[in-house]
Scaffold this active site. Structure first.
Site, short mmCIF file in Angstrom:
data_model
loop_
_atom_site.label_atom_id
_atom_site.label_comp_id
_atom_site.label_asym_id
_atom_site.label_seq_id
_atom_site.Cartn_x
_atom_site.Cartn_y
_atom_site.Cartn_z
N HIS A 25 -4.06 3.30 -5.72
CA HIS A 25 -4.49 4.68 -5.97
C HIS A 25 -4.63 5.00 -7.46
CE1 HIS A 25 -4.27 6.06 -1.78
NE2 HIS A 25 -3.30 5.19 -1.67
N ASN A 49 -10.18 8.95 0.30
CA ASN A 49 -9.73 8.31 -0.94
C ASN A 49 -10.88 8.02 -1.90
OD1 ASN A 49 -6.98 8.15 -0.11
ND2 ASN A 49 -7.47 6.35 1.14
N SER A 101 1.12 6.99 -2.73
CA SER A 101 0.06 7.52 -1.89
C SER A 101 0.42 8.79 -1.13
CB SER A 101 -0.38 6.45 -0.88
OG SER A 101 0.70 6.05 -0.06
N HIS A 137 4.78 1.80 -0.30
CA HIS A 137 3.89 1.84 0.86
C HIS A 137 4.31 0.82 1.92
CE1 HIS A 137 0.03 1.22 3.07
NE2 HIS A 137 -0.10 2.52 2.83
N ASP A 165 1.53 -2.19 -7.14
CA ASP A 165 0.40 -1.82 -6.29
C ASP A 165 -0.38 -0.72 -7.01
OD1 ASP A 165 -1.38 -0.96 -4.40
OD2 ASP A 165 0.10 -0.62 -2.83
N GLU A 170 4.59 1.20 -7.22
CA GLU A 170 3.19 1.58 -7.18
C GLU A 170 2.85 2.35 -8.45
OE1 GLU A 170 1.92 3.41 -3.45
OE2 GLU A 170 3.77 2.71 -2.52
N LYS A 199 -10.20 2.78 -2.22
CA LYS A 199 -9.83 4.08 -2.78
C LYS A 199 -10.91 4.50 -3.78
CE LYS A 199 -6.01 3.25 -0.52
NZ LYS A 199 -5.99 2.12 0.42
#
Length: 364
Positions: free
Chosen positions: A199, A32, A171, A124, A196, A167, A227
């Site tokens: 990423h 990541n 992910s 997630h 979230d 998110e 990440k």
């Protein structure tokens, strides 16, 4: 105890047993570390310089000695949190030991009994675990489906507060949430959003700030620092009032040992570098466009999934990449749903066009 052994035997039999591995000398298309900060000499020098400034009589040595509310708090911790919040365009920030702990802490405590959580079905596991611990009612909506979410919102409009959980970048498949549309929909129903940004943080900027700070309804944005930031820890970006609430009701903040100074300075150094990584971001997105064109993927993020039905086929493709000198990782069920297995290729600013082209040849 028998059930433990039986479950492990099933994992062994169907090829889904997880094992720790350490792969050296391979081209990284798995980690990541999107911007290369984990291997940055500049970040390393920043951390060393900050640690050398530490007073010799400081209570905190290599450990933090306790939770934040016991002996683990430190003036430097609060200074760094203020710096992070300001750099990301938020009023306040609270650090956690990991992104997982930040998600569980926020989701388990902010929504209260009688309130409602509407969450994207592809969220997630850390978000789902926090939701399960919450006292609020919780209902999924189909992935990035605004029409389905609107129906859910209409059904809960007469109840107490509603939280929409999603998110910024998912992910598994690298898809992105339609954040502005979600923000407008949330505003029209008086709902708040918890996003979230694990990423996405560090990659998507608007005028140098985290783009989530420009949205009207974001109650809290969470992010893991492992990440694009390349270090460890987690953070909740929010208001001063909610930060204070989390210190009183967020169990993963209350009952976890605080981050030590070494980790704290690594987080500060990573955030301080983000404004100066425009060249790395440009390089990364040029590689994303190259991979997208060659593979016909729709993802415009560092995460490029290659769908492979079945665990056995996914593992076989992973090994083919390894034999060609590439480190990639297969996502297997039950980590992903059955028949949604994939090879998760991640691109980085330090990868080369030649490496990406070679990876594409293996997929052709």
């Amino acid at each position: 105890m028998d059930s433990i052994f039986a479950r492990m035997q099933r994992r062994e039999k169907d090829g889904t047993k997880r094992r720790l591995r350490y792969d050296l000398g391979l081209i990284d298309l798995a980690s990541n570390d999107y911007l290369g900060l984990a291997r940055s000499s500049t970040l390393s020098a920043f951390c060393q310089k900050a640690l050398n400034r530490r007073r010799e009589d400081d209570l905190h040595g290599f450990g933090s000695t306790g939770s934040r509310l016991m002996t683990g708090n430190h003036p430097e911790m609060e200074r760094v949190e203020e710096f992070i919040a300001k750099s990301q365009g938020f009023e306040s920030a609270l650090l956690f030991s990991s992104g997982y702990m930040a998600n569980v802490g926020a989701l388990s405590s902010l929504p209260d009994e009688g309130e409602t959580i509407l969450y994207d079905a592809e969220c997630h596991a850390s978000l789902l675990d926090g939701i399960r611990l919450s006292k609020a009612r919780a209902y999924p909506f189909r992935h990035n489906d605004l029409c389905h979410l609107k129906k859910r919102l209409s059904a809960t409009a007469c109840r107490k507060a509603t939280y929409i959980v999603t998110e910024s970048v998912f992910s598994t498949d690298g898809s992105t949430a339609p954040l502005k549309e979600l923000d407008n929909l949330a505003a029209s129903f008086g709902a708040g959003m918890i996003v979230d940004d694990a990423h996405g943080i560090g990659l998507f900027y608007e005028e140098g700030k985290n783009s989530l700070a420009t949205l009207k309804t974001v109650v809290a944005a969470t992010a893991g620092c492992g990440k694009a930031l390349g270090v460890m820890g987690g953070v909740v970006l929010t208001t001063k009032r909610i930060r204070e609430f989390l210190l009183n009701f967020g169990k993963t903040a209350i009952y976890s040992t605080a981050l030590p100074l070494a980790s704290l300075y690594a987080i500060e150094g990573a955030f301080s570098q983000l404004p100066f990584l425009e060249r790395e971001r440009e390089k990364l997105f040029s590689l994303i466009r190259l991979f997208q064109t060659g593979s016909r993927n729709l993802s415009m993020t560092a995460i490029q999934p290659v769908n492979v039905r079945g665990n056995e086929a996914a593992v076989k493709l992973q090994e083919q990449f390894k034999q060609s000198g590439f480190l990639v990782k297969a996502l297997l069920s039950p980590t992903v749903r059955k028949n949604r297995e994939c090879l998760r290729i991640t691109l980085h600013a330090f990868n080369t066009e030649e490496e990406v082209k070679r990876a594409l040849e293996l997929l052709s």
